[in-house]
Design a protein around this motif. Structure first.
Motif, PDB file in Angstrom:
ATOM      1  N   ALA A   1       0.820  -1.209   0.000  1.00  0.00           N
ATOM      2  CA  ALA A   1       0.000   0.000   0.000  1.00  0.00           C
ATOM      3  C   ALA A   1       0.856   1.262   0.000  1.00  0.00           C
ATOM      4  CB  ALA A   1      -0.917   0.006   1.215  1.00  0.00           C
ATOM      5  N   GLY A   2       2.177   1.098  -0.006  1.00  0.00           N
ATOM      6  CA  GLY A   2       3.064   2.252  -0.014  1.00  0.00           C
ATOM      7  C   GLY A   2       3.114   2.992   1.304  1.00  0.00           C
ATOM      8  N   LEU A   3       2.873   2.273   2.401  1.00  0.00           N
ATOM      9  CA  LEU A   3       2.796   2.897   3.719  1.00  0.00           C
ATOM     10  C   LEU A   3       4.077   2.672   4.521  1.00  0.00           C
ATOM     11  CD1 LEU A   3      -0.856   1.844   4.528  1.00  0.00           C
ATOM     12  CD2 LEU A   3      -0.037   4.210   4.373  1.00  0.00           C
ATOM     13  N   PRO A   4       4.400   3.578   5.450  1.00  0.00           N
ATOM     14  CA  PRO A   4       5.609   3.431   6.276  1.00  0.00           C
ATOM     15  C   PRO A   4       5.430   2.336   7.312  1.00  0.00           C
ATOM     16  CG  PRO A   4       4.349   5.327   7.010  1.00  0.00           C
ATOM     17  CD  PRO A   4       3.668   4.823   5.758  1.00  0.00           C
ATOM     18  N   GLN A   5       6.565   1.797   7.771  1.00  0.00           N
ATOM     19  CA  GLN A   5       6.527   0.708   8.744  1.00  0.00           C
ATOM     20  C   GLN A   5       7.440   0.929   9.933  1.00  0.00           C
ATOM     21  OE1 GLN A   5       6.886  -3.242   6.972  1.00  0.00           O
ATOM     22  NE2 GLN A   5       6.533  -2.358   4.958  1.00  0.00           N
ATOM     23  N   ARG A   6       8.459   1.723   9.772  1.00  0.00           N
ATOM     24  CA  ARG A   6       9.470   1.835  10.819  1.00  0.00           C
ATOM     25  C   ARG A   6       9.102   2.872  11.872  1.00  0.00           C
ATOM     26  NH1 ARG A   6      14.031  -0.977   9.764  1.00  0.00           N
ATOM     27  NH2 ARG A   6      14.444  -1.610   7.617  1.00  0.00           N
ATOM     28  N   TRP A   7       9.460   2.583  13.091  1.00  0.00           N
ATOM     29  CA  TRP A   7       9.178   3.466  14.208  1.00  0.00           C
ATOM     30  C   TRP A   7      10.131   4.669  14.169  1.00  0.00           C
ATOM     31  CZ3 TRP A   7       5.208   3.736  17.353  1.00  0.00           C
ATOM     32  CH2 TRP A   7       5.298   4.512  18.504  1.00  0.00           C
ATOM     33  N   PRO A   8       9.631   5.889  14.307  1.00  0.00           N
ATOM     34  CA  PRO A   8      10.520   7.057  14.293  1.00  0.00           C
ATOM     35  C   PRO A   8      11.345   7.145  15.573  1.00  0.00           C
ATOM     36  CG  PRO A   8       8.268   7.720  14.736  1.00  0.00           C
ATOM     37  CD  PRO A   8       8.215   6.253  14.417  1.00  0.00           C
ATOM     38  N   SER A   9      12.406   7.908  15.524  1.00  0.00           N
ATOM     39  CA  SER A   9      13.284   8.072  16.687  1.00  0.00           C
ATOM     40  C   SER A   9      12.607   8.990  17.702  1.00  0.00           C
ATOM     41  CB  SER A   9      14.633   8.665  16.262  1.00  0.00           C
ATOM     42  OG  SER A   9      15.304   7.779  15.392  1.00  0.00           O
ATOM     43  N   LEU A  10      12.108   8.399  18.767  1.00  0.00           N
ATOM     44  CA  LEU A  10      11.401   9.147  19.807  1.00  0.00           C
ATOM     45  C   LEU A  10      11.976   8.786  21.167  1.00  0.00           C
ATOM     46  CD1 LEU A  10       7.727   8.571  18.555  1.00  0.00           C
ATOM     47  CD2 LEU A  10       9.056  10.685  18.345  1.00  0.00           C
ATOM     48  N   ASP A  11      11.919   9.725  22.085  1.00  0.00           N
ATOM     49  CA  ASP A  11      12.415   9.498  23.439  1.00  0.00           C
ATOM     50  C   ASP A  11      11.559   8.429  24.126  1.00  0.00           C
ATOM     51  OD1 ASP A  11      13.746   9.960  25.953  1.00  0.00           O
ATOM     52  OD2 ASP A  11      11.964  11.083  26.558  1.00  0.00           O
ATOM     53  N   PRO A  12      12.175   7.327  24.583  1.00  0.00           N
ATOM     54  CA  PRO A  12      11.393   6.241  25.192  1.00  0.00           C
ATOM     55  C   PRO A  12      10.530   6.696  26.364  1.00  0.00           C
ATOM     56  CG  PRO A  12      13.630   5.507  24.720  1.00  0.00           C
ATOM     57  CD  PRO A  12      13.605   6.979  24.468  1.00  0.00           C
ATOM     58  N   ALA A  13      11.063   7.583  27.198  1.00  0.00           N
ATOM     59  CA  ALA A  13      10.285   8.055  28.340  1.00  0.00           C
ATOM     60  C   ALA A  13       9.059   8.833  27.874  1.00  0.00           C
ATOM     61  CB  ALA A  13      11.153   8.928  29.249  1.00  0.00           C
ATOM     62  N   ALA A  14       9.216   9.615  26.817  1.00  0.00           N
ATOM     63  CA  ALA A  14       8.076  10.372  26.273  1.00  0.00           C
ATOM     64  C   ALA A  14       7.034   9.432  25.688  1.00  0.00           C
ATOM     65  CB  ALA A  14       8.565  11.352  25.212  1.00  0.00           C
ATOM     66  N   VAL A  15       7.484   8.355  25.064  1.00  0.00           N
ATOM     67  CA  VAL A  15       6.558   7.354  24.518  1.00  0.00           C
ATOM     68  C   VAL A  15       5.702   6.766  25.630  1.00  0.00           C
ATOM     69  CG1 VAL A  15       6.401   5.082  23.437  1.00  0.00           C
ATOM     70  CG2 VAL A  15       7.958   6.796  22.504  1.00  0.00           C
ATOM     71  N   LEU A  16       6.334   6.378  26.726  1.00  0.00           N
ATOM     72  CA  LEU A  16       5.593   5.758  27.824  1.00  0.00           C
ATOM     73  C   LEU A  16       4.639   6.751  28.482  1.00  0.00           C
ATOM     74  CD1 LEU A  16       8.423   3.599  29.448  1.00  0.00           C
ATOM     75  CD2 LEU A  16       6.623   2.864  27.878  1.00  0.00           C
ATOM     76  N   ARG A  17       5.070   8.018  28.605  1.00  0.00           N
ATOM     77  CA  ARG A  17       4.165   9.031  29.171  1.00  0.00           C
ATOM     78  C   ARG A  17       2.954   9.235  28.270  1.00  0.00           C
ATOM     79  NH1 ARG A  17       9.009  11.828  30.273  1.00  0.00           N
ATOM     80  NH2 ARG A  17       8.673  13.156  28.445  1.00  0.00           N
ATOM     81  N   CYS A  18       3.199   9.267  26.969  1.00  0.00           N
ATOM     82  CA  CYS A  18       2.113   9.472  26.010  1.00  0.00           C
ATOM     83  C   CYS A  18       1.135   8.299  26.047  1.00  0.00           C
ATOM     84  CB  CYS A  18       2.688   9.666  24.609  1.00  0.00           C
ATOM     85  SG  CYS A  18       1.515  10.297  23.405  1.00  0.00           S
ATOM     86  N   LEU A  19       1.644   7.097  26.180  1.00  0.00           N
ATOM     87  CA  LEU A  19       0.775   5.925  26.267  1.00  0.00           C
ATOM     88  C   LEU A  19      -0.137   6.000  27.486  1.00  0.00           C
ATOM     89  CD1 LEU A  19       3.170   3.003  25.264  1.00  0.00           C
ATOM     90  CD2 LEU A  19       1.102   3.712  24.049  1.00  0.00           C
ATOM     91  N   GLN A  20       0.352   6.547  28.588  1.00  0.00           N
ATOM     92  CA  GLN A  20      -0.462   6.646  29.793  1.00  0.00           C
ATOM     93  C   GLN A  20      -1.608   7.642  29.634  1.00  0.00           C
ATOM     94  OE1 GLN A  20      -0.680   5.004  32.734  1.00  0.00           O
ATOM     95  NE2 GLN A  20       0.726   3.517  31.810  1.00  0.00           N
ATOM     96  N   ALA A  21      -1.494   8.555  28.640  1.00  0.00           N
ATOM     97  CA  ALA A  21      -2.560   9.528  28.389  1.00  0.00           C
ATOM     98  C   ALA A  21      -3.605   8.983  27.426  1.00  0.00           C
ATOM     99  CB  ALA A  21      -1.966  10.823  27.828  1.00  0.00           C
ATOM    100  N   ASP A  22      -3.399   7.762  26.924  1.00  0.00           N
ATOM    101  CA  ASP A  22      -4.326   7.192  25.949  1.00  0.00           C
ATOM    102  C   ASP A  22      -5.705   6.990  26.575  1.00  0.00           C
ATOM    103  OD1 ASP A  22      -4.303   5.662  23.149  1.00  0.00           O
ATOM    104  OD2 ASP A  22      -5.515   4.501  24.539  1.00  0.00           O
ATOM    105  N   LYS A  23      -6.765   7.204  25.757  1.00  0.00           N
ATOM    106  CA  LYS A  23      -8.132   7.083  26.248  1.00  0.00           C
ATOM    107  C   LYS A  23      -8.452   5.671  26.737  1.00  0.00           C
ATOM    108  CE  LYS A  23     -10.028   8.290  22.364  1.00  0.00           C
ATOM    109  NZ  LYS A  23      -8.759   8.329  21.624  1.00  0.00           N
TER     110      LYS A  23
END
Length: 384
Positions: free
Chosen positions: A314-336
């Motif tokens: 489908a021409g879509l991206p697959q790789r995870w971008p370079s993001l701060d792991p701690a920020a990722v976990l904080r963002c996940l905790q804000a998920d609905k």
């Protein structure tokens, strides 16, 4: 202005809610019969209708929609708003409220959302909150909105802390899908919509997944072709309708529609709204969920390979971008979908089946993302 075909032989799929069932009407040229379709839903001549759209959709389809409404006897007006993810805010909803006040929309009035998922979410939320709720009709013009966002009644806007954190459930009275409007959709946005179609294959339709695999290139409207496109629209709408009917307010089963979205929303939030299209972020999120499922031995390496190959087709991206792991976990905790402090993931168990899990620890999440890391956070990157 883009002309619409005169003939419309639609297929109707019903969303069978116990209180307020409604139809999803799919047919080439149906936009020109918008007024007629709304009239068939019980709205009388003279009803005030506010069409909310964005500049590009207004240019191609605004006149068609307004003329159809006026010919059917409705008192129609239009509001054009910018509709990128960065504009999906309470400030834009306030503009819709201002227009509703200016045009004296009443409790028997109607808002029509003519555009993609962002327009649909904002117009739907404005309808849900104007006079404590007036009717809304969804007329999606992007593939992503046609197969997902326009159906199901989830409306809302983004918050700096996360995507779609402010919103309401407000079911439409009608969803009208005219596939010919996709002719003016940029190819990148068509590809983004295919992510949601692939999602339906993974979560509950193995035959659809196989049909997409057999098609080969599914990265453009021209490659997909009208016959397969109609099939994708109908099968996706029917799948969404079944799940919504069984769980209107996301108390249980409906959560499976969030496959790829939990981590996809992290990508959108931390990379900045608009850097990646929603469907692109969902594609990245599906691969990440597949990696977690692989690590938990819920599904096989072959099934993850098939998922990645179809996303690539489908021409879509697959790789995870370079993001701060701690920020990722904080963002996940804000998920609905967080419950009792535990992040709930939709994880695949095979092609065509998923389950909801809340037993994925932080180390396993970060390990899966590390395995999927991208050397560059480039929204145009589509290679594995």
């Amino acid at each position: 202005m883009t002309a619409a075909p005169a003939e419309c032989s639609p297929r109707t799929i019903r969303v069978q809610l116990s209180a307020d069932p409604y139809p999803v009407v799919i047919g080439a040229g149906c936009l020109a019969r918008l007024g007629e379709q709304i009239g068939d839903r019980g709205f009388r001549e003279g009803t005030k209708v506010l069409v909310v759209t964005n500049p590009l959709v207004h240019q191609h389809y605004g006149t068609i929609a307004l003329e159809s409404l006026r010919q059917a006897g409705f008192e129609a007006s239009e509001l054009v708003v910018e509709a990128g993810e960065d504009r999906k805010t309470l400030a834009t909803v306030a503009r819709i409220h201002d227009a509703a006040f200016e045009h004296r929309l009443e409790r028997g009035s109607l808002i029509v959302a003519l555009g993609g998922g962002v327009v649909g979410d904002m117009a739907g939320f404005a309808a849900a909150t104007w006079l404590r709720g007036i009717a809304v009709v969804q007329v999606p013009t992007t593939l992503l909105a046609m197969v997902d966002a326009a159906i199901g009644g989830k409306t809302g806007v983004n918050h700096p802390g996360g995507k779609n954190l402010i919103g309401a459930f407000h079911q439409p009275r009608l969803v009208l899908i005219d596939p010919t409007t996709l002719a003016t959709l940029p190819e990148r946005e068509f590809r983004a919509g295919m992510a949601e179609v692939i999602k339906y294959g993974v979560i509950g339709d193995a035959a659809l997944f196989a049909e997409l695999e057999a098609a080969g290139d599914i990265g453009s409207m021209a490659a997909v072709g009208p016959a397969l496109l109609q099939t994708l629209l109908e099968r996706s709408a029917a799948a969404k309708a079944r799940v919504v009917a069984a769980d209107e307010r996301e108390g249980g089963l409906r959560a499976i529609l969030n496959y790829g979205h939990t981590l996809g929303h992290v990508v959108e939030t931390l990379c900045g709204y608009g850097t990646w299209l929603h469907g692109e972020a969902v594609a990245i999120g599906m691969v990440a969920a597949g990696e977690i499922a692989l690590a938990k031995r819920l599904w096989s390496a072959e099934e993850q390979r098939r998922q990645k190959a179809l996303i690539a087709a489908a021409g879509l991206p697959q790789r995870w971008p370079s993001l701060d792991p701690a920020a990722v976990l904080r963002c996940l905790q804000a998920d609905k979908k967080v419950k009792d402090g535990r992040v709930r993931f939709v994880l695949p168990t095979r092609i065509g089946a998923v389950e909801i899990r809340d037993d994925v620890d932080s180390e396993r999440i970060l390990a899966a993302l590390s395995a999927q890391i991208s050397p560059e956070s480039n929204p145009d990157q589509t290679s594995p």
